[in-house]
Write an enzyme that holds these catalytic residues in place. Structure first.
Site, PDB file in Angstrom:
ATOM      1  N   HIS A   4       0.837  -1.200   0.000  1.00  0.00           N
ATOM      2  CA  HIS A   4       0.000   0.000   0.000  1.00  0.00           C
ATOM      3  C   HIS A   4       0.877   1.257   0.000  1.00  0.00           C
ATOM      4  CE1 HIS A   4      -3.051  -2.700   2.249  1.00  0.00           C
ATOM      5  NE2 HIS A   4      -3.405  -2.646   0.976  1.00  0.00           N
TER       6      HIS A   4
ATOM      7  N   LYS B 166     -16.920  -6.994   4.732  1.00  0.00           N
ATOM      8  CA  LYS B 166     -16.038  -8.087   5.100  1.00  0.00           C
ATOM      9  C   LYS B 166     -15.614  -7.943   6.552  1.00  0.00           C
ATOM     10  CE  LYS B 166     -12.264  -6.056   2.423  1.00  0.00           C
ATOM     11  NZ  LYS B 166     -11.099  -6.330   1.613  1.00  0.00           N
TER      12      LYS B 166
ATOM     13  N   ARG C 183      -2.409  -6.642  -7.942  1.00  0.00           N
ATOM     14  CA  ARG C 183      -1.276  -7.548  -7.839  1.00  0.00           C
ATOM     15  C   ARG C 183      -1.349  -8.675  -8.855  1.00  0.00           C
ATOM     16  NH1 ARG C 183      -1.908 -10.258  -3.105  1.00  0.00           N
ATOM     17  NH2 ARG C 183      -4.067  -9.627  -3.176  1.00  0.00           N
TER      18      ARG C 183
ATOM     19  N   SER D 196      -3.045  -7.816   2.730  1.00  0.00           N
ATOM     20  CA  SER D 196      -3.452  -7.653   4.129  1.00  0.00           C
ATOM     21  C   SER D 196      -3.798  -9.000   4.748  1.00  0.00           C
ATOM     22  CB  SER D 196      -4.643  -6.699   4.230  1.00  0.00           C
ATOM     23  OG  SER D 196      -4.248  -5.395   3.884  1.00  0.00           O
TER      24      SER D 196
END
Length: 160
Positions: free
Chosen positions: A18, A42, A91, A128
């Site tokens: 990030h 979430k 990614r 994460s």
């Protein structure tokens, strides 16, 4: 005012991938607003105040970066901030597929443009989820995230 961009996400927790996107974005834009979603759909390890605090700590030495939270549609946040460009880190191809749907929807809803940026090679593997998983077993995090975030993760998981 110069060109501004919003970098949205949940950032639970923020990590070096990030931070890499932020550092590269400030080379292109005059101001980067890190927009942290308050109530995404979430499970979250950290509440909004903790996530904002962690990201603020990570960018405290980078000029022209602001960290804000939002609890509305992203396009409504952008409108309120007077910004019409989003930067998103991708990614993998699976990230791109999902992000493309969101980008097309944001464009359709509000004419908002999305720029996709890949993290640098040294950070492309970090997510994460991976950071949380390693932290849950009190594993080594120094190459994945900022020392302040590591401290918060160790507190959350009871690691010494």
């Amino acid at each position: 005012m110069g060109k501004r961009v919003v970098y949205p996400g949940t950032f639970d927790p923020p990590h070096f991938g990030h931070l890499d996107i932020v550092k590269r974005s400030v080379k292109i834009f005059d101001e980067v607003i890190v927009a942290i979603a308050k109530k995404p759909r979430k499970y979250l390890l950290f509440d909004i105040e903790e996530r904002v605090e962690m990201f603020q700590k990570m960018v405290e030495d980078i000029p022209n970066v602001k960290v804000k939270s939002f609890d509305c549609l992203l396009v409504d946040f952008l409108k309120r901030e007077g910004v019409n460009v989003i930067v998103r880190g991708v990614r993998l191809f699976t990230d791109f597929e999902y992000e493309l749907q969101i980008a097309l929807t944001n464009y359709r809803l509000a004419g908002v443009e999305t720029i996709f940026m890949m993290p640098s090679q040294e950070y492309i593997h970090i997510s994460s989820t991976i950071v949380r998983d390693i932290a849950s077993y009190c594993g080594k995090l120094e190459e994945l995230t900022h020392p302040f975030v590591i401290k918060k993760l160790r507190e959350k998981f009871g690691c010494s």
